[in-house]
Enzyme design. Structure first.
Site, mmCIF file in Angstrom:
data_model
loop_
_atom_site.group_PDB
_atom_site.id
_atom_site.type_symbol
_atom_site.label_atom_id
_atom_site.label_comp_id
_atom_site.label_asym_id
_atom_site.label_seq_id
_atom_site.Cartn_x
_atom_site.Cartn_y
_atom_site.Cartn_z
ATOM 1 N N ASP A 38 44.206 -26.594 -19.549
ATOM 2 C CA ASP A 38 45.031 -27.777 -19.347
ATOM 3 C C ASP A 38 45.658 -27.680 -17.957
ATOM 4 O O ASP A 38 46.580 -26.893 -17.731
ATOM 5 C CB ASP A 38 46.117 -27.848 -20.415
ATOM 6 C CG ASP A 38 46.994 -29.083 -20.277
ATOM 7 O OD1 ASP A 38 46.785 -29.859 -19.331
ATOM 8 O OD2 ASP A 38 47.908 -29.266 -21.111
ATOM 9 N N THR A 64 42.298 -40.432 -10.787
ATOM 10 C CA THR A 64 41.617 -41.345 -9.870
ATOM 11 C C THR A 64 41.825 -42.821 -10.197
ATOM 12 O O THR A 64 41.225 -43.678 -9.545
ATOM 13 C CB THR A 64 40.104 -41.052 -9.861
ATOM 14 O OG1 THR A 64 39.593 -41.196 -11.197
ATOM 15 C CG2 THR A 64 39.817 -39.659 -9.343
ATOM 16 N N ASP A 104 39.061 -40.832 0.858
ATOM 17 C CA ASP A 104 39.246 -41.694 2.022
ATOM 18 C C ASP A 104 40.565 -42.464 1.956
ATOM 19 O O ASP A 104 41.043 -42.980 2.961
ATOM 20 C CB ASP A 104 38.078 -42.678 2.146
ATOM 21 C CG ASP A 104 37.881 -43.535 0.900
ATOM 22 O OD1 ASP A 104 38.146 -43.042 -0.216
ATOM 23 O OD2 ASP A 104 37.440 -44.694 1.023
ATOM 24 N N TYR A 127 48.126 -43.232 -5.399
ATOM 25 C CA TYR A 127 46.943 -42.382 -5.512
ATOM 26 C C TYR A 127 46.698 -41.633 -4.210
ATOM 27 O O TYR A 127 46.577 -40.400 -4.187
ATOM 28 C CB TYR A 127 45.721 -43.222 -5.887
ATOM 29 C CG TYR A 127 44.404 -42.498 -5.713
ATOM 30 C CD1 TYR A 127 44.075 -41.416 -6.535
ATOM 31 C CD2 TYR A 127 43.507 -42.879 -4.711
ATOM 32 C CE1 TYR A 127 42.872 -40.735 -6.360
ATOM 33 C CE2 TYR A 127 42.311 -42.211 -4.552
ATOM 34 C CZ TYR A 127 41.997 -41.149 -5.370
ATOM 35 O OH TYR A 127 40.812 -40.470 -5.193
ATOM 36 N N TRP A 152 34.288 -43.707 -2.590
ATOM 37 C CA TRP A 152 33.531 -44.648 -3.421
ATOM 38 C C TRP A 152 32.489 -43.920 -4.276
ATOM 39 O O TRP A 152 31.298 -44.239 -4.261
ATOM 40 C CB TRP A 152 32.860 -45.698 -2.550
ATOM 41 C CG TRP A 152 33.800 -46.582 -1.769
ATOM 42 C CD1 TRP A 152 35.109 -46.337 -1.458
ATOM 43 C CD2 TRP A 152 33.492 -47.851 -1.187
ATOM 44 N NE1 TRP A 152 35.629 -47.368 -0.709
ATOM 45 C CE2 TRP A 152 34.660 -48.312 -0.523
ATOM 46 C CE3 TRP A 152 32.356 -48.630 -1.126
ATOM 47 C CZ2 TRP A 152 34.713 -49.538 0.161
ATOM 48 C CZ3 TRP A 152 32.400 -49.835 -0.436
ATOM 49 C CH2 TRP A 152 33.572 -50.283 0.181
#
Length: 303
Positions: A38, A64, A104, A127, A152
């Protein structure tokens, strides 16, 4: 045999590392999921590293969900920074390299030419801010690190843009996709292969090229162009009777498609440094997209 400990077994990169590892006989992967470790518990991370005594640590975990992070900043911080700090602490304690994946989205998108590793960072949202904080923690704690900024990411696994677009194309007559954000779509299968390929180099005594690198293919495009490429290749692969073949893709602006978190309008990354230091780059976009689609077709997971 190089023993690599991977945090994030069930994510796109973790599953891609597992898939690609069969091609690298000199590498043994120990992949940990949440049940085995964890990452929200620092003692769990330390125990895992002490137990497996790896030659290298790969952090393939991340929070994400770019939009959700705006309202879940604490959780994003714990996964993208705090857990990474613990990994770096223990990597340094064990004197082993740490490979960490970043994004990025540490850039604000105001650039006009591909971002280099030395360019100013200024993330637009939570993020990107938490991912940058993770980078800084690694850099502060251990010199034996490789931070790979990518962008991406798509794959046959989990939730990602390719799978979302395939689903939407197959059930709608028309979809709208943003056409004023540019980046480099990156297959996690290619990322995994690149990481596995360099492990014998980075674990070698005397390796001196640690640091931050950009790791993406050289093809840049917008999300709308990416969607059109997905539709074109999927139609070739799945056949003209595939329902997504006739769906119309409409280009829209970011202002017409508002999201909770602001995205950089330009986040193309320069890979000159990686190529110069490691002697290769990621495969071309077309080949990589086709490979992912072929893997999805095998599992009939494209609809």
């Amino acid at each position: 045999m190089i023993r690599a400990l991977v945090f994030g077994r069930n994510g796109q990169l973790g599953r891609s590392l597992a898939m690609r590892s069969g091609d690298f006989a000199g590498v043994s992967l120990q992949l940990l999921d949440r049940n085995a470790c964890d990452v929200l518990q620092p003692t769990s991370i330390a125990r895992a590293i002490d137990l497996h005594r790896p030659d290298v640590i790969i952090n393939a975990t991340a929070y994400t969900a770019v939009d959700l992070a705006e309202n879940n900043g604490e959780l994003a911080q714990r996964i993208n920074c705090d857990a990474v700090r613990v990994m770096a602490d223990n990597a340094e304690r064990q004197s082993v390299p740490l490979i960490h994946i970043s994004t990025d989205y540490v850039f604000d998108g105001e650039g006009k030419t591909p971002y280099r590793e030395t360019d100013r960072v200024s993330p637009l949202g939570v993020y990107g801010q938490t991912k940058l904080a993770g980078e800084e923690a690694v850099q502060e704690i251990t010199e034996r690190h490789l931070i790979f900024r990518t962008s991406w990411v798509y794959s046959p696994f989990g939730k990602n843009f390719v799978k979302t677009i395939l689903r939407l194309l197959s059930v709608k007559n028309e979809i709208s996709v943003v056409n004023d954000q540019q980046g480099c779509p990156t297959s996690s299968l290619d990322l995994a292969e690149a990481i596995l390929r360099i492990l014998p180099i980075v674990t070698r005594t005397g390796f001196a090229k640690f640091g931050t690198y950009h790791l993406v293919p050289d093809t840049q495009m917008t999300w709308c162009q990416f969607s059109c490429a997905i539709q074109s290749e999927a139609t070739k692969l799945f056949g003209e009777k595939w329902p997504g073949a006739d769906c119309q893709i409409q280009a829209v602006t970011s202002a017409q498609f508002p999201t909770m978190a602001k995205r950089p309008s330009y986040s193309v990354l320069s890979t000159t440094k990686f190529k110069a230091n490691f002697g290769f780059g990621l495969p071309g976009f077309g080949h990589s997209l086709i490979e992912v689609l072929q893997n999805l077709a095998k599992g009939e997971d494209y609809a």
